[in-house]
Design an enzyme around this catalytic site. Structure first.
Site, PDB file in Angstrom:
ATOM      1  N   HIS A   9       0.841  -1.215   0.000  1.00 56.15           N
ATOM      2  CA  HIS A   9       0.000   0.000   0.000  1.00 56.15           C
ATOM      3  C   HIS A   9       0.873   1.261   0.000  1.00 56.15           C
ATOM      4  O   HIS A   9       2.083   1.232   0.260  1.00 56.15           O
ATOM      5  CB  HIS A   9      -0.895   0.004   1.248  1.00 56.15           C
ATOM      6  CG  HIS A   9      -0.099   0.008   2.511  1.00 56.15           C
ATOM      7  ND1 HIS A   9       0.477   1.150   3.034  1.00 56.15           N
ATOM      8  CD2 HIS A   9       0.296  -0.992   3.307  1.00 56.15           C
ATOM      9  CE1 HIS A   9       1.147   0.851   4.106  1.00 56.15           C
ATOM     10  NE2 HIS A   9       1.076  -0.436   4.302  1.00 56.15           N
ATOM     11  N   GLY A  10       0.222   2.373  -0.262  1.00 52.61           N
ATOM     12  CA  GLY A  10       0.892   3.672  -0.266  1.00 52.61           C
ATOM     13  C   GLY A  10       1.278   4.118   1.147  1.00 52.61           C
ATOM     14  O   GLY A  10       0.766   3.618   2.151  1.00 52.61           O
ATOM     15  N   GLN A  13       0.176   7.832   7.295  1.00 49.74           N
ATOM     16  CA  GLN A  13       0.605   8.797   8.315  1.00 49.74           C
ATOM     17  C   GLN A  13       1.517   8.129   9.333  1.00 49.74           C
ATOM     18  O   GLN A  13       2.551   8.675   9.733  1.00 49.74           O
ATOM     19  CB  GLN A  13      -0.632   9.393   9.007  1.00 49.74           C
ATOM     20  CG  GLN A  13      -1.432  10.307   8.081  1.00 49.74           C
ATOM     21  CD  GLN A  13      -2.838  10.596   8.599  1.00 49.74           C
ATOM     22  OE1 GLN A  13      -3.209  10.148   9.698  1.00 49.74           O
ATOM     23  NE2 GLN A  13      -3.629  11.304   7.812  1.00 49.74           N
ATOM     24  N   GLU A  82      -1.347  -7.272   7.532  1.00 46.25           N
ATOM     25  CA  GLU A  82       0.002  -7.183   8.099  1.00 46.25           C
ATOM     26  C   GLU A  82       0.099  -8.057   9.353  1.00 46.25           C
ATOM     27  O   GLU A  82      -0.942  -8.437   9.944  1.00 46.25           O
ATOM     28  CB  GLU A  82       0.341  -5.717   8.410  1.00 46.25           C
ATOM     29  CG  GLU A  82       1.712  -5.465   8.989  1.00 46.25           C
ATOM     30  CD  GLU A  82       2.853  -5.922   8.086  1.00 46.25           C
ATOM     31  OE1 GLU A  82       3.745  -5.119   7.846  1.00 46.25           O
ATOM     32  OE2 GLU A  82       2.837  -7.078   7.646  1.00 46.25           O
ATOM     33  N   ARG A 104      10.561  -6.909  19.274  1.00 45.52           N
ATOM     34  CA  ARG A 104      10.455  -6.599  17.838  1.00 45.52           C
ATOM     35  C   ARG A 104      11.599  -7.245  17.081  1.00 45.52           C
ATOM     36  O   ARG A 104      11.411  -7.796  16.000  1.00 45.52           O
ATOM     37  CB  ARG A 104      10.461  -5.071  17.625  1.00 45.52           C
ATOM     38  CG  ARG A 104      10.058  -4.661  16.226  1.00 45.52           C
ATOM     39  CD  ARG A 104      10.053  -3.156  16.055  1.00 45.52           C
ATOM     40  NE  ARG A 104      11.414  -2.644  15.993  1.00 45.52           N
ATOM     41  CZ  ARG A 104      12.140  -2.653  14.879  1.00 45.52           C
ATOM     42  NH1 ARG A 104      11.662  -3.180  13.778  1.00 45.52           N
ATOM     43  NH2 ARG A 104      13.360  -2.154  14.859  1.00 45.52           N
ATOM     44  N   GLY A 151       4.149  -4.514   4.216  1.00 49.95           N
ATOM     45  CA  GLY A 151       5.595  -4.686   4.139  1.00 49.95           C
ATOM     46  C   GLY A 151       6.090  -6.006   4.680  1.00 49.95           C
ATOM     47  O   GLY A 151       6.789  -6.761   3.985  1.00 49.95           O
ATOM     48  N   MET A 152       5.762  -6.308   5.924  1.00 45.22           N
ATOM     49  CA  MET A 152       6.285  -7.550   6.506  1.00 45.22           C
ATOM     50  C   MET A 152       5.587  -8.761   5.910  1.00 45.22           C
ATOM     51  O   MET A 152       6.210  -9.799   5.668  1.00 45.22           O
ATOM     52  CB  MET A 152       6.140  -7.528   8.035  1.00 45.22           C
ATOM     53  CG  MET A 152       7.049  -6.490   8.666  1.00 45.22           C
ATOM     54  SD  MET A 152       6.990  -6.505  10.456  1.00 45.22           S
ATOM     55  CE  MET A 152       8.049  -7.921  10.779  1.00 45.22           C
TER      56      MET A 152
HETATM   57  O1  LIG Z   1       3.430  -2.632  11.408  1.00 41.26           O
HETATM   58  C1  LIG Z   1       4.101  -1.960  10.682  1.00 41.26           C
HETATM   59  O2  LIG Z   1       4.263  -0.735  10.783  1.00 41.26           O
HETATM   60  C2  LIG Z   1       4.697  -2.655   9.508  1.00 41.26           C
HETATM   61  O3  LIG Z   1       5.751  -3.348   9.614  1.00 41.26           O
HETATM   62  C3  LIG Z   1       4.531  -1.792   8.294  1.00 41.26           C
HETATM   63  O4  LIG Z   1       3.310  -2.157   7.890  1.00 41.26           O
HETATM   64  P1  LIG Z   1       2.675  -1.633   6.559  1.00 41.26           P
HETATM   65  O5  LIG Z   1       3.376  -2.268   5.396  1.00 41.26           O
HETATM   66  O6  LIG Z   1       1.256  -2.035   6.677  1.00 41.26           O
HETATM   67  O7  LIG Z   1       2.904  -0.153   6.567  1.00 41.26           O
END
Ligand SMILES: O=C(O)[C@H](O)COP(=O)(O)O
Length: 215
Positions: A9-10, A13, A82, A104, A151-152
């Protein structure tokens, strides 16, 4: 051969503020909206037939923009969410104490059963991400789906397709609105099943995208 595109995703905030999101949510920033428009422009050239997204707000918004450009509907799939970051969700990365930082670090330094208290393990996330990807095999012949995730979650999916364990130390950066592609192939020469064609392409973006935790 089935080709599946994977898009993070983009920018949101909380990405920009270095706040942990996990399965909590924050809105796309103006930059994140622009990134989504730009990845949508690229998606228009890819022959996308399905847009399937994590049901969190940031992925739904990104998917809506892509789906509009491709002339298809959005399908939601919670398996694409996520990692559940448990008690550290909503916390700023810069305020974690040593013990919390240790939780973490378990997620990204190769601890097989590492998890943040009340959160999900990488192995558990990997299982649901592979289930969501394999569901694409049931789409009609000739389909070309695009999955919108995180991301993860995507890093774990691509890394495990490459043969790394879900809990392996992450050395793959998937930035906001990056495009990866995995193909499902039956080949006597190469590995049968899923193979990685592209990982983390941001050539369609005009501004530097952030990685998942602004590391
Ligand atoms: O929990 C988080 O902030 C992630 O590792 C990043 O998540 P995202 O790809 O949904 O921003």
């Amino acid at each position: 051969m089935l080709q599946v595109y994977l898009v993070r995703h983009g920018e949101t905030q909380w990405n920009a503020q270095r706040r942990i999101q996990g399965q909590s949510d924050s809105a796309l920033t103006e930059k994140g909206e622009r990134q989504a428009e730009q990845v949508a422009e690229r998606a228009k050239t890819l022959g996308i037939t399905h847009v399937i997204a994590s049901d969190l707000g940031r992925t739904r918004r990104t998917a809506e923009i892509i789906a509009l450009a491709c002339g298809v509907e959005v399908t939601l799939d919670a398996r694409l969410r996520e990692l559940d970051m448990g008690v550290l969700e909503r916390r700023s990365l810069d305020t974690l104490n040593e013990e919390e930082e240790g939780w973490r670090r378990q997620l990204v330094n190769g601890t097989a059963d590492g998890r943040i208290p009340e959160g999900e393990s990488m192995a558990e996330m990997s299982e649901r991400m592979h289930a969501a990807l394999n569901a694409c095999l049931d789409l009609p012949e000739g389909s070309r789906p695009l999955l919108v995730s995180h991301g993860m979650a995507l890093g774990c999916l691509v890394s495990t397709i490459l043969g790394l364990p879900a809990w392996a130390e992450r050395r793959l950066r998937l930035r906001n609105c990056s495009i990866s592609r995995v193909d499902h192939q039956q080949s006597p020469w190469l590995a049968s099943g899923w193979v990685v064609e592209t990982a983390g392409d941001i050539s369609h973006l005009d501004a530097p995208a952030l990685d998942e935790l602004q590391r």
